[in-house]
Enzyme design. Structure first.
Site, PDB file in Angstrom:
ATOM      1  N   CYS A 275       0.865  -1.176   0.000  1.00  0.00           N
ATOM      2  CA  CYS A 275       0.000   0.000   0.000  1.00  0.00           C
ATOM      3  C   CYS A 275       0.900   1.224   0.000  1.00  0.00           C
ATOM      4  CB  CYS A 275      -0.886  -0.022   1.244  1.00  0.00           C
ATOM      5  SG  CYS A 275      -1.862   1.480   1.513  1.00  0.00           S
TER       6      CYS A 275
ATOM      7  N   CYS B 229      -0.742   3.850  -6.370  1.00  0.00           N
ATOM      8  CA  CYS B 229      -1.652   3.166  -5.447  1.00  0.00           C
ATOM      9  C   CYS B 229      -1.767   1.749  -5.965  1.00  0.00           C
ATOM     10  CB  CYS B 229      -3.023   3.843  -5.421  1.00  0.00           C
ATOM     11  SG  CYS B 229      -4.274   2.922  -4.480  1.00  0.00           S
TER      12      CYS B 229
END
Length: 262
Positions: A75, A189
């Site tokens: 992440c 992302c």
């Protein structure tokens, strides 16, 4: 090293599957635990203080429960905010995920690149540093899109996601002042590579770069010489809040056959 000791992948949702996929290709029999902090999803709209406190504590609980040989914070938001905190709290190899600005700058011919992430990621000083170190001669256009994160989750859950919706979620970046001629887009992302086909259809002239393959190579390097099972064991997906049942089929496609809570 116990051959059954897993690799732990951690994200706020299913975005980290875009990192798990290339890692599976390099280490096909590796035991896998994939953890999603679904109770706090999405991280990209939360405060830095909350993420910096929550991520190390949750990783500590996961390490105690599953005893991984290595953990990946799959992440960008969690890595750019909490990676150092997590490394201080955990006694095992920990791999983070950062925006792939360096390879994007190396690839760009126009010297205009986009950094597409969550609002929390694109405002981090870490991104300032990467841009200054590796893309100083580039125009770097940043855009945070929480809408795109949700579209990726919806797609993995089997819902139809239109190219128009993806285009609308990104258009503010490609239409920003100075963005003309952008030829490379950093998918900052881990959710966004799950929408690679839709992004390519929406912006066919812009190449995409993400960190998943590089992270997979790093994991393979750090585990060189370690024993693995002879057969592929069923992977485990762990959620902090019950996932949508429609996600189960997608999880099975990544070898995650066991669903648990924490």
């Amino acid at each position: 090293m116990d051959p059954a000791a897993p690799l732990l992948f951690f994200d706020s949702g299913v975005g980290g599957l875009s990192v798990l996929g290339p890692t599976r290709a390099l280490l096909p029999t590796a035991p896998i635990v994939y953890a999603a902090d679904s109770a706090a999803f999405p991280y990209g709209t939360r405060s830095e203080d909350e993420i910096a406190e929550r991520v190390p504590e949750l990783l500590r609980r996961l390490v105690e429960a599953y005893r991984p040989r290595l953990a990946v914070i799959a992440c960008n938001t969690a890595s750019t905010i909490a990676l150092d905190h997590a490394r201080a709290a955990l006694d095992l190899p920990l791999v983070g995920t950062v925006p792939a600005i360096k390879p994007a700058a190396e690839q760009s011919k126009s010297r205009v690149i986009g950094v597409l992430g969550t609002p929390a990621t694109v405002r981090q000083p870490y991104v300032d540093d990467l841009a200054a170190r590796f893309a100083a001669d580039c125009t770097v256009i940043r855009h945070g899109s929480p809408e795109l994160v949700q579209l990726a989750e919806d797609k993995l859950a089997g819902e139809a996601v239109s190219v128009d919706a993806v285009r609308a979620a990104i258009a503010q970046m490609t239409e920003a002042p100075g963005a003309g001629g952008m030829d490379v887009m950093v998918l900052a992302c881990t959710h966004f590579p799950l929408l690679a086909d839709e992004i390519a259809a929406a912006f066919p002239g812009i190449a995409q770069v993400d960190g998943g393959p590089g992270i997979a190579r790093r994991v393979a390097h750090l585990t060189t010489g370690q024993p693995w099972p002879d057969q592929v064991p069923p992977g485990t997906a762990v959620f902090t809040a019950p996932p949508r049942p429609s996600l189960y089929r997608a999880l099975e496609g990544f070898g995650l056959a066991v669903i648990e809570g924490i």
